[in-house]
Design a protein around this motif. Structure first.
Motif, PDB file in Angstrom:
ATOM      1  N   ALA A   1     -62.790 -59.166  44.708  1.00 47.10           N
ATOM      2  CA  ALA A   1     -63.478 -60.454  45.254  1.00 47.10           C
ATOM      3  C   ALA A   1     -63.570 -61.798  45.266  1.00 47.10           C
ATOM      4  O   ALA A   1     -63.832 -62.469  45.852  1.00 47.10           O
ATOM      5  CB  ALA A   1     -65.157 -60.417  44.932  1.00 47.10           C
ATOM      6  N   ALA A   2     -62.461 -62.150  43.612  1.00 49.21           N
ATOM      7  CA  ALA A   2     -61.987 -63.638  43.336  1.00 49.21           C
ATOM      8  C   ALA A   2     -61.236 -64.115  44.585  1.00 49.21           C
ATOM      9  O   ALA A   2     -61.338 -65.324  45.042  1.00 49.21           O
ATOM     10  CB  ALA A   2     -62.020 -63.527  42.477  1.00 49.21           C
ATOM     11  N   ALA A   3     -60.161 -62.659  44.496  1.00 50.44           N
ATOM     12  CA  ALA A   3     -58.852 -62.565  45.466  1.00 50.44           C
ATOM     13  C   ALA A   3     -59.567 -63.271  46.988  1.00 50.44           C
ATOM     14  O   ALA A   3     -58.515 -64.059  47.145  1.00 50.44           O
ATOM     15  CB  ALA A   3     -57.858 -61.922  45.063  1.00 50.44           C
ATOM     16  N   VAL A   4     -60.407 -62.352  47.434  1.00 51.90           N
ATOM     17  CA  VAL A   4     -60.719 -62.892  48.857  1.00 51.90           C
ATOM     18  C   VAL A   4     -61.516 -64.604  48.897  1.00 51.90           C
ATOM     19  O   VAL A   4     -61.000 -64.899  49.666  1.00 51.90           O
ATOM     20  CB  VAL A   4     -61.289 -62.053  49.066  1.00 51.90           C
ATOM     21  N   ALA A   5     -62.043 -64.608  47.892  1.00 46.18           N
ATOM     22  CA  ALA A   5     -63.221 -65.690  47.762  1.00 46.18           C
ATOM     23  C   ALA A   5     -61.733 -66.776  48.256  1.00 46.18           C
ATOM     24  O   ALA A   5     -62.010 -68.079  48.976  1.00 46.18           O
ATOM     25  CB  ALA A   5     -63.794 -66.203  46.421  1.00 46.18           C
ATOM     26  N   ALA A   6     -60.781 -66.900  47.323  1.00 48.53           N
ATOM     27  CA  ALA A   6     -59.205 -67.484  46.994  1.00 48.53           C
ATOM     28  C   ALA A   6     -59.308 -67.972  48.846  1.00 48.53           C
ATOM     29  O   ALA A   6     -59.218 -69.340  48.918  1.00 48.53           O
ATOM     30  CB  ALA A   6     -58.443 -67.058  45.940  1.00 48.53           C
ATOM     31  N   HIS A   7     -59.159 -67.493  49.106  1.00 49.59           N
ATOM     32  CA  HIS A   7     -58.710 -67.382  50.675  1.00 49.59           C
ATOM     33  C   HIS A   7     -59.443 -67.690  51.855  1.00 49.59           C
ATOM     34  O   HIS A   7     -58.851 -68.586  52.319  1.00 49.59           O
ATOM     35  CB  HIS A   7     -58.171 -66.289  51.062  1.00 49.59           C
ATOM     36  N   TYR A   8     -60.180 -67.618  51.270  1.00 51.65           N
ATOM     37  CA  TYR A   8     -61.666 -68.542  52.163  1.00 51.65           C
ATOM     38  C   TYR A   8     -61.848 -69.982  51.959  1.00 51.65           C
ATOM     39  O   TYR A   8     -62.754 -70.645  52.676  1.00 51.65           O
ATOM     40  CB  TYR A   8     -63.051 -67.588  52.326  1.00 51.65           C
TER      41      TYR A   8
END
Lengths: 326, 103
Positions: free
Chosen positions: A100-107
């Protein structure tokens, strides 16, 4: 122009159609391919051209306090958007904290190609935009990575979060795409109109054609990712890839009015917030959070959010900007 | 011709971590290494290919090191410690070299 007209005009543009061609070619397993070195060169060209044009614009319009404020707002958004994204992902999907943290970084970070595509739509509407938005784009790359690492560290067992934040940020800040974007911006700023007239046959005239070729390649990569990585994406995660850019866009729209941005500038600022990285952040996440599954964040960012922004998002952000700014 | 027995450590690693690995090999004072691009393949994370990718994420490199057997553990342990968290494979094979004093 109504939102619908704008969307239809955008969907029928060569840029979007070449992207769609790439996706279709990958889905039918065509052997159409752009070599890796050519893809890197096309990305370099786009960043050089957009950085230089932004710098040349700033040399014409001069510096003002709005530039500093917009840069500050960009940093703030890039830091806050991953926090909001993480919350939405954890609430609505079954992804673990690290993914979830990795996806959030992209956004929280930005996609410079989405920005470039939006500049074409803005220009097509006969609107100008503030050249310093290139600098805003550059500063929005990294705060999202910091926010994501802080989120992930809470979830990592002690001793495993051995990644030095300083070392990682140095690697991200010296990432080739940021160096060429910021470097070209300063060269454009220093050389101004004289520099622009010298290299405009290289950075202005072929720009749209090269953007089409790059988007064809992005379509191929996105289509391949969807074919192979779609099973990693649950319906709530796919929904996140579409509704969350609208959440980020709303935050940026709320800031665009007090910042006093022009209509074109507001459209681009909103697009920056709504876009999701698929060049700089995936590489940074492989170093910072190697346990996160790249098939999830790459497929979501490039296979879902990028096509959404390219086809429907950008006209929507431009329409919102026309109503709120100027 | 006289041949000397050595070990070849081959590390297939995701490209973003390449610099970390080669920096580590420099610190370990290995006598040399070779980095090679890899076109594509299939593994635990599915099929991958370097075609068309503008980012290092999603691509792999192969790094090979030739070392004397007595130095193997000294190199292998820190290398595996780095590779463990990333997408990668470490293999060791026996090789024969002609200029044994170089490794």
């Amino acid at each position: 122009m109504s939102i619908l007209d704008l969307a239809v005009q955008n969907l029928a543009s060569p840029m979007v159609l070449f992207f769609a061609l790439g996706v279709a070619a990958a889905l039918i397993r065509s052997d159409l391919a752009v070599p890796e070195a050519a893809a890197k060169l096309l990305a370099l060209y786009l960043m050089l051209a957009i950085g230089f044009k932004g710098g040349a614009e700033v040399s014409k319009s001069g510096l003002d306090s709005a530039m500093a404020l917009t840069i500050g707002a960009g940093i703030l958004l890039s830091f806050l958007i991953p926090l909001a994204g993480y919350f939405f992902i954890r609430m609505s999907t079954r992804l673990g904290a690290i993914d979830a943290a990795a996806v959030a970084a992209h956004y929280g970070s930005i996609s410079i190609v989405t920005f470039v595509a939006a500049t074409e739509v803005v220009k097509g509407l006969g609107l100008a935009y503030e050249g310093y938005l290139i600098a805003v784009a550059a500063v929005m790359e990294t705060p999202a990575i910091v926010a994501a690492l802080l989120l992930a560290r809470r979830a990592q067992p002690k001793g495993q979060a051995g990644e030095s934040m300083g070392a990682l940020l140095r690697e991200v800040a010296t990432n080739g795409s940021i160096v060429i974007l910021v470097g070209a911006f300063f060269i454009g700023w220093i050389t101004g109109e004289r520099g622009m007239s010298m290299i405009s046959p290289f950075i202005v005239d072929p720009f749209r054609g090269i953007l089409c070729l790059f988007l064809l390649d992005m379509g191929l990569v996105a289509g391949r990712g969807l074919r192979q990585g779609a099973r990693e994406l649950s319906p709530p995660l796919i929904a996140f890839g579409i509704y969350f850019p609208l959440v980020s866009a709303s935050l940026a729209a709320a800031l665009a009015v007090p910042l006093g941005l022009s209509v074109g500038g507001a459209a681009l600022f909103i697009t920056l917030a709504a876009s999701a990285s698929y060049i700089a952040v995936p590489a940074a996440m492989r170093l910072a959070l190697p346990e996160a599954n790249p098939a999830i964040y790459l497929t979501l960012s490039l296979g879902v959010t990028f096509p959404f922004n390219l086809s429907l998002g950008i006209p929507l952000y431009a329409a919102v900007a026309q109503r709120i700014a100027g | 011709m006289e041949m000397h027995s050595k070990k070849r450590i081959e590390i297939l690693l995701e490209a973003p971590a390449q610099k970390r690995l080669t920096d580590l090999l420099d610190r370990l004072d290995v006598t040399g290494y070779t980095v090679m691009p890899v076109l594509g393949g299939k593994g635990h994370h599915g099929v991958w290919s370097r075609e068309g990718l503008p980012s290092a994420a999603g691509t792999m490199v192969s790094v090979s090191v030739i070392a004397a057997e007595e130095r193997l553990d000294q190199v292998l342990e820190p290398v595996f410690d780095l590779v463990r968290r990333h997408i990668g494979i470490v293999t060791i094979s026996d090789v024969m070299v002609i200029r044994g004093e170089r490794f």
